[in-house]
Design an enzyme around this catalytic site. Sequence first.
Site, short mmCIF file in Angstrom:
data_model
loop_
_atom_site.label_atom_id
_atom_site.label_comp_id
_atom_site.label_asym_id
_atom_site.label_seq_id
_atom_site.Cartn_x
_atom_site.Cartn_y
_atom_site.Cartn_z
N ASP A 1 5.39 19.79 8.32
CA ASP A 1 6.43 20.85 8.30
C ASP A 1 7.68 20.42 7.53
OD1 ASP A 1 6.49 19.10 10.68
OD2 ASP A 1 8.40 20.12 11.05
N LEU A 2 8.04 19.14 7.59
CA LEU A 2 9.26 18.68 6.89
C LEU A 2 9.03 18.65 5.37
CD1 LEU A 2 10.33 15.82 9.32
CD2 LEU A 2 11.39 18.09 9.08
N ASP B 1 4.15 0.21 12.27
CA ASP B 1 2.94 -0.39 11.70
C ASP B 1 2.73 -1.84 12.12
OD1 ASP B 1 3.22 1.32 8.48
OD2 ASP B 1 2.62 1.99 10.46
N ARG C 1 0.09 14.32 12.93
CA ARG C 1 0.57 14.14 11.55
C ARG C 1 0.95 15.47 10.86
NH1 ARG C 1 -1.22 9.01 10.08
NH2 ARG C 1 0.58 8.90 8.69
N PRO C 2 1.89 16.23 11.37
CA PRO C 2 2.31 17.50 10.75
C PRO C 2 2.98 17.28 9.39
CG PRO C 2 3.85 16.87 12.47
CD PRO C 2 2.72 15.89 12.55
N ARG D 1 -8.94 -0.34 4.09
CA ARG D 1 -8.03 0.67 3.55
C ARG D 1 -6.65 0.08 3.27
NH1 ARG D 1 -8.18 6.43 6.30
NH2 ARG D 1 -6.78 6.63 4.53
N ARG E 1 -4.61 11.05 3.82
CA ARG E 1 -3.55 12.07 3.94
C ARG E 1 -2.48 11.87 2.87
NH1 ARG E 1 -0.77 13.38 7.69
NH2 ARG E 1 1.33 12.71 7.30
N LYS F 1 0.85 -1.21 0.00
CA LYS F 1 0.00 0.00 0.00
C LYS F 1 0.87 1.25 0.00
CE LYS F 1 -1.78 1.47 4.02
NZ LYS F 1 -1.41 2.84 4.39
N ASN F 2 1.91 1.25 0.83
CA ASN F 2 2.70 2.47 1.04
C ASN F 2 3.74 2.71 -0.04
OD1 ASN F 2 1.09 2.86 3.21
ND2 ASN F 2 2.61 2.28 4.74
N CYS G 1 -4.94 12.45 12.42
CA CYS G 1 -5.77 11.25 12.27
C CYS G 1 -5.76 10.57 13.63
CB CYS G 1 -5.23 10.35 11.17
SG CYS G 1 -3.73 9.52 11.65
C1 EPZ Z 1 4.17 6.66 6.55
O1 EPZ Z 1 3.44 7.71 7.16
C2 EPZ Z 1 3.21 5.50 6.42
N1 EPZ Z 1 2.08 5.90 5.59
C3 EPZ Z 1 2.71 5.07 7.80
O2 EPZ Z 1 1.90 3.92 7.61
C4 EPZ Z 1 3.90 4.70 8.66
O3 EPZ Z 1 3.45 4.36 9.95
C5 EPZ Z 1 4.88 5.88 8.72
O4 EPZ Z 1 5.28 6.26 7.39
C6 EPZ Z 1 6.14 5.54 9.51
O5 EPZ Z 1 6.78 4.46 8.92
C7 EPZ Z 1 2.22 5.87 4.25
O6 EPZ Z 1 3.28 5.56 3.73
C8 EPZ Z 1 1.02 6.24 3.44
P1 EPZ Z 1 6.41 9.86 8.70
P2 EPZ Z 1 4.08 9.22 7.20
O7 EPZ Z 1 6.42 11.12 7.91
O8 EPZ Z 1 4.86 9.46 5.95
C9 EPZ Z 1 6.60 13.16 12.13
C10 EPZ Z 1 0.00 2.57 7.81
O9 EPZ Z 1 -0.51 2.02 8.79
N2 EPZ Z 1 6.59 14.15 11.04
O10 EPZ Z 1 7.54 8.90 8.53
O11 EPZ Z 1 3.01 10.17 7.53
C11 EPZ Z 1 5.29 12.40 12.23
O12 EPZ Z 1 4.35 13.11 13.02
C12 EPZ Z 1 0.49 4.00 7.92
O13 EPZ Z 1 0.17 2.02 6.69
C13 EPZ Z 1 6.85 15.48 11.35
O14 EPZ Z 1 7.11 15.84 12.49
O15 EPZ Z 1 5.06 9.08 8.45
C14 EPZ Z 1 5.71 11.10 12.89
O16 EPZ Z 1 5.78 11.29 14.29
C15 EPZ Z 1 0.21 4.61 9.27
N3 EPZ Z 1 6.82 16.40 10.35
C16 EPZ Z 1 7.12 10.86 12.35
O17 EPZ Z 1 7.57 12.13 11.84
C17 EPZ Z 1 6.57 16.04 9.03
O18 EPZ Z 1 6.57 16.93 8.15
C18 EPZ Z 1 7.19 9.86 11.21
O19 EPZ Z 1 6.24 10.26 10.25
C19 EPZ Z 1 6.31 14.68 8.75
C20 EPZ Z 1 6.32 13.74 9.76
#
Ligand code: EPZ
Length: 420
Positions: A124-125, A307, A121-122, A399, A92, A22-23, A116
Site C-alpha cells: 500500500d505504501l 534480518d 507483505r502489503p 537465495r 517479491r 543482496k538488498n 511470504c
Molecule cells: C526489505 O523488505 C528487505 N528485502 C527485507 O529483507 C528486510 O527484512 C526489510 O526490508 C526490512 O528491513 C529486500 O530489500 C529485498 P519493508 P521490504 O517495506 O522492503 C510493512 C531478507 O531477509 N509495509 O521495509 O519488503 C511491511 O509489511 C529480506 O533479506 C507496509 O505495511 O520491507 C513490514 O511490516 C526479508 N506497507 C514493514 O512495513 C507497504 O507498502 C517493513 O517492510 C510496505 C511495507
Amino acid sequence: MQRFVIEGGKRLSGRVSISGAKNSALPIIAASLLTANRVVLNNIPDLVDVRMMIELIEYLGAKVEFAHHTIKIHTPKLKRIDAPYDIVRKMRASYYVLGALLVRARRAKVSLPGGCAIGPRPVDLHIKGLRALGVDIDIEDGFINAQARRLVGHDVNLQGPKGTSVGATINVMIAAAGAQGETVINSAACEPEIVDVADFLNAMGFDISGQGTHTIIIRGQASTRDVEYGIIPDRIEAGTFAVAAALTRGRITIENCRPDHLTIILAKLEEIGGKMTRGEKTVDVRGYGRKQAINIYVAPYPGFPTDMQAQFMALLSITPGTSTIKETIFENRFMQAVELMRMGADILIEGDTAVVNGVRKLSGTYLMASDLRASASLVLAGLVAKGKTIVRRIYHLDRGYEKFEIKLRGLGACIKRQRE
Ligand code: EPZ
C-alpha cells in the site's frame, strides 16, 4: 531438493570475504532499466534472487552479461512492460521494476507480490507514493496496473504501520528520479541499501540528496550517462558470520565488509561476551563464550535489523540466562524457534516477543528450513550442536547467501551439501 549435513563442535577460525549486498543488488539491477545508456555493476553476489532479477529485466528487454560478480546491462528499448506472476511470486523484489517501467514507458503491469513465510507483505505504501507522483493505479485480477501521462514530483510521506518501508522508499525514489520537478520523501527508510540505490542513481546522472536520513529529496531529470558502479557489502551476511564465530567461541576476520553498517550487531555481540576489533573494511571477531543474556528490540535502521534476529536466537539459545527478542517488523518471523526447540532450545513465544532461556547444549537432528534468515539460524545452531544436524530445503539459503557452506568450510566448519 538439497540439504546441508553439519557435524557440530568445530571452532571457527580464519578469514571470510563478504559478498555484495543482496538488498542493494536487486533494486539497483531493476533501476538500470531507467536508462538506455550502458550500466556496469560490480561486486554483485551470485545468488538465486539476483539471477531471477536478471531473468526479469531480460524479459523486459535488457541485454545482460553476468560473470565474476560483474553485470553489464544495456536496455536500448523496452520489449515488454509487464512483470509476470510466475516471476514475481518467486521474488517479491520484482516490484522494483515498477518505477523504471513508468519512467521509460509510462505504464507497467506488475503482479501483486502476495505474502511470504514471514508475513503478508502489503504494498500500500508503494502505491501511495506512486499515486503522489501522478500515477494512475488500479489493482485487478492480482495485478498492479499503472500508467502515467506525466510523472510529476511531489511531497509524500511513507510512514507505515510498522514505521518506515525499505521497498516503498526505493520504489518511489526510482520513479521520482525520472519525474518532472522535485519530490520530497518524508519518513523515508534509512537503510544502507537505500543510500546505495540513491548513490547509484546519482552516478547515472540523477540528482538525489538526503539518502540515509528520513527526508530524501529527488530533483527529477532525464539526462543519464553510461555508468560503472560497485555496490556495498552485505551487512546481514557479515553479521551472520560474526554470530557464527561467537557461537563456536571461534576467532575469525571478516573481510570486505563495512563495520559502520554493523554497529548495533557488533554492540550486541560484545554485550553477550565477544570482542570485536574494527578495521576500515574488516572486523576481527573473537567469541569469548556466551556470558551475558541480552534483550533485543528489532527496529528499522539504525536499530537492530529484523534480518538478524533469527541468527541471534540461535546464539541466545545457548547463552546462560533469559534473553528476549521483540520482533516489531514482521508478523511471523520466529519460525526458526520451533526447529531450535527440536534441538533442545528452551524458547517461549509470546506474541511478538521470544523469551529464550539459555541451555547448556543443543543436539543435532533433522531440521526444515522455512525462510532465508530462519534457515541461516538453523545452520548456525548446527555448527555448535552435539552430533549431526541435517538442514533440509536449503534453496531458501541459496537465495541470499553466496557459497554459504564453502565459506563456512573455509573457516573450519564441518558442513557439506547433499542431494535429498
Ligand atoms: C526489505 O523488505 C528487505 N528485502 C527485507 O529483507 C528486510 O527484512 C526489510 O526490508 C526490512 O528491513 C529486500 O530489500 C529485498 P519493508 P521490504 O517495506 O522492503 C510493512 C531478507 O531477509 N509495509 O521495509 O519488503 C511491511 O509489511 C529480506 O533479506 C507496509 O505495511 O520491507 C513490514 O511490516 C526479508 N506497507 C514493514 O512495513 C507497504 O507498502 C517493513 O517492510 C510496505 C511495507
